[in-house]
Design a protein around this motif. Structure first.
Motif, PDB file in Angstrom:
ATOM      1  N   GLY A 153     -28.185 -77.086  14.581  1.00 33.21           N
ATOM      2  CA  GLY A 153     -28.686 -77.117  15.950  1.00 33.21           C
ATOM      3  C   GLY A 153     -27.705 -76.355  16.816  1.00 33.21           C
ATOM      4  O   GLY A 153     -26.514 -76.277  16.499  1.00 33.21           O
ATOM      5  N   THR A 213     -27.759 -81.147  16.743  1.00 32.58           N
ATOM      6  CA  THR A 213     -28.194 -81.817  17.965  1.00 32.58           C
ATOM      7  C   THR A 213     -28.394 -83.307  17.706  1.00 32.58           C
ATOM      8  O   THR A 213     -28.782 -83.713  16.610  1.00 32.58           O
ATOM      9  CB  THR A 213     -29.515 -81.219  18.484  1.00 32.58           C
ATOM     10  OG1 THR A 213     -30.491 -81.288  17.448  1.00 32.58           O
ATOM     11  CG2 THR A 213     -29.323 -79.776  18.912  1.00 32.58           C
ATOM     12  N   ASP A 245     -29.587 -85.767  23.592  1.00 34.02           N
ATOM     13  CA  ASP A 245     -29.266 -84.778  24.621  1.00 34.02           C
ATOM     14  C   ASP A 245     -27.862 -84.214  24.454  1.00 34.02           C
ATOM     15  O   ASP A 245     -27.264 -83.694  25.394  1.00 34.02           O
ATOM     16  CB  ASP A 245     -29.413 -85.387  26.019  1.00 34.02           C
ATOM     17  CG  ASP A 245     -28.516 -86.601  26.215  1.00 34.02           C
ATOM     18  OD1 ASP A 245     -27.974 -87.098  25.213  1.00 34.02           O
ATOM     19  OD2 ASP A 245     -28.370 -87.058  27.364  1.00 34.02           O
ATOM     20  N   CYS A 246     -27.307 -84.303  23.249  1.00 33.19           N
ATOM     21  CA  CYS A 246     -25.953 -83.829  22.989  1.00 33.19           C
ATOM     22  C   CYS A 246     -25.919 -82.857  21.813  1.00 33.19           C
ATOM     23  O   CYS A 246     -26.784 -82.884  20.941  1.00 33.19           O
ATOM     24  CB  CYS A 246     -25.017 -85.002  22.677  1.00 33.19           C
ATOM     25  SG  CYS A 246     -24.646 -86.058  24.088  1.00 33.19           S
ATOM     26  N   LEU A 247     -24.932 -81.997  21.829  1.00 35.99           N
ATOM     27  CA  LEU A 247     -24.577 -81.210  20.659  1.00 35.99           C
ATOM     28  C   LEU A 247     -23.342 -81.838  20.059  1.00 35.99           C
ATOM     29  O   LEU A 247     -22.383 -82.154  20.770  1.00 35.99           O
ATOM     30  CB  LEU A 247     -24.283 -79.766  21.047  1.00 35.99           C
ATOM     31  CG  LEU A 247     -25.453 -78.793  21.083  1.00 35.99           C
ATOM     32  CD1 LEU A 247     -25.010 -77.456  21.660  1.00 35.99           C
ATOM     33  CD2 LEU A 247     -26.037 -78.589  19.689  1.00 35.99           C
ATOM     34  N   ILE A 276     -25.662 -81.140  26.363  1.00 38.83           N
ATOM     35  CA  ILE A 276     -26.363 -79.854  26.267  1.00 38.83           C
ATOM     36  C   ILE A 276     -26.842 -79.415  27.653  1.00 38.83           C
ATOM     37  O   ILE A 276     -27.480 -80.182  28.366  1.00 38.83           O
ATOM     38  CB  ILE A 276     -27.572 -79.949  25.320  1.00 38.83           C
ATOM     39  CG1 ILE A 276     -27.140 -80.362  23.911  1.00 38.83           C
ATOM     40  CG2 ILE A 276     -28.298 -78.606  25.247  1.00 38.83           C
ATOM     41  CD1 ILE A 276     -28.299 -80.538  22.947  1.00 38.83           C
ATOM     42  N   THR A 295     -30.871 -76.011  25.306  1.00 43.33           N
ATOM     43  CA  THR A 295     -31.088 -76.013  23.859  1.00 43.33           C
ATOM     44  C   THR A 295     -31.719 -74.689  23.427  1.00 43.33           C
ATOM     45  O   THR A 295     -32.584 -74.148  24.119  1.00 43.33           O
ATOM     46  CB  THR A 295     -32.009 -77.174  23.451  1.00 43.33           C
ATOM     47  OG1 THR A 295     -31.447 -78.403  23.908  1.00 43.33           O
ATOM     48  CG2 THR A 295     -32.159 -77.235  21.939  1.00 43.33           C
TER      49      THR A 295
END
Length: 421
Positions: free
Chosen positions: A194, A233, A236-238, A311, A314
């Protein structure tokens, strides 16, 4: 008079001027700061009133090494409350005030030890001592940078970068640098499941420095330095998962790193910090500022380092595995060329510049370069001056050393030109 600020941790005093004599109410924070063992605040009301009002009539005042700001709240026509908050501009920042001089004192030591360590005419015992001086001075320099960065955290909080940075690019740059600096012995495996953009705060020198230092620290404790990294991913985070196999930390080293995490997540106090956990603290704090977090886990001899980045955007992606090896990360550029007349003028002014990283000397040299370039308007020289100025402002000695080596045709014309990598 009703006093509403008793539980406040900052000093607060309320004054009622409706009676003939002023009536005061203050909280414990005010009492502990201004009334404990202070002769100017006598018990008699007149002296007390004069002393308090002499402070409250100004918006900012100095007290015992700290600057305080006063904010007045009008409770009624006759009752005013004053909230007294400490400013960040105080002697607590004395380290930052001294940083420039500390670096200037230290850098000649690093410079001379660099030169001596490259000499072939030094006795073996003396060479060991020189290497020790070089190593310790470099460690001291790094500690100065980290302490200063930690002191600047709150000051820079309102001046954060607001752009976007592709996280996979950042990780590749990190891995390339580790490979070039020989911190790794095996190829780096970066698995991208991701991808996306995160805050470009990560591109700032302090974040990069802390990130690289932490990875270098972990690889030094591997029998065969290598990294397996995964980017993916998660809502809502990497997240990045970096695996350091056969990584052996002592119990104390691991506890120190975990204590840093507990300081961030649980507000647990830290009793001691050495170089490596201090750097990890800086990295955690910087990542926290953009809404992320760090976590280290160890199982058997495998250490896993997790990082989470909010993020901003995306990207569509195809899963891929990237291998970073020695043949893919070295990019050669052409030597930096100046027109003959400009080069001659630069050599006349800058030839013999020792490059011992005294910041004031570098700054004086850029002023000379700017003066020379008024007639030439050479864009390459403008870029060089900007690079030097940026390194001076960020106290980046390594960058100054690179600039000095790259442009030895200017600083030491008799030496063969060095091509940068």
């Amino acid at each position: 008079m009703t006093f509403n600020y008793k539980a406040f941790t900052i000093p607060v005093i309320s004054i009622d001027i409706s009676a003939d004599n002023e009536a005061f109410e203050y909280n414990d924070a005010f009492k502990n700061l201004f009334l404990r063992n202070k002769d100017i605040f006598k018990e008699d009301q007149i002296t007390f009133s004069k002393s308090i009002n002499s402070i409250l009539k100004v918006p900012v005042f100095h007290w015992n090494g700290i600057i305080y700001h006063i904010n007045m709240i009008k409770e009624s026509e006759t009752i005013h409350s004053y909230l007294i908050s400490p400013s960040e501009n105080s002697v607590a920042l004395s380290f930052l005030w001294l940083k420039h001089d500390l670096i200037n004192i230290l850098n000649p030591i690093i410079g001379f030890s660099d030169i001596l360590s490259e000499s072939n005419n030094i006795h073996e015992d003396d060479a060991q001592l020189i290497d020790k001086i070089k190593s310790n001075s470099q460690k001291f320099y790094e500690q100065v940078q980290k302490i200063a960065a930690l002191q600047l955290l709150t000051l820079n909080d309102n001046d954060q970068a607001t752009g976007k940075y592709l996280l996979s690019d950042f990780l590749l740059e990190l891995n390339n640098k580790l490979r070039v600096e020989k911190s790794l012995e095996e190829d780096i495996h970066l698995e991208i499941l991701g991808n996306g953009h995160v805050s470009d705060r990560i591109s700032n020198p302090d974040f990069r420095f802390a990130f690289e230092e932490h990875f270098s620290f972990l690889t030094k404790h591997q029998n065969t330095p290598s990294i397996k990294m995964k980017l993916y991913t998660d809502e809502d985070c990497l997240k990045t998962e970096s695996v350091f196999e056969d990584c052996i930390l002592s119990n104390r080293q691991f506890e120190d790193l975990i204590n840093v995490e507990l300081y961030i997540s649980k507000s647990k106090s830290i009793k001691r910090l050495q170089s490596d956990p201090l750097n990890y603290l800086l990295l955690c704090e910087l990542l926290t500022q953009i809404g992320g977090n760090c976590e280290i886990t160890v199982k058997d001899k495998t250490l896993v380092f997790m990082m989470s980045f909010p993020i901003l955007e995306t990207l569509k992606y195809e899963p891929e595995l990237i291998e970073v090896n020695e043949n893919t990360n070295i990019k050669r550029s052409n030597p930096f060329d100046f027109p003959p007349q400009l080069l001659e003028e630069l050599q006349n002014k800058c030839s013999g510049f020792h490059g011992f990283m005294i910041l004031d000397d570098w700054e004086a040299m850029t002023i000379q370069m700017e003066s020379i370039n008024k007639n030439h308007q050479d864009t390459g020289l403008v870029t060089l001056i900007k690079d030097i100025d940026l390194a001076i402002q960020s106290f980046d000695v390594e960058k100054l050393k690179t600039i000095y080596k790259k442009h030895q045709l200017i600083f030491s014309p008799n030496k063969e030109r060095i091509v940068s990598t």
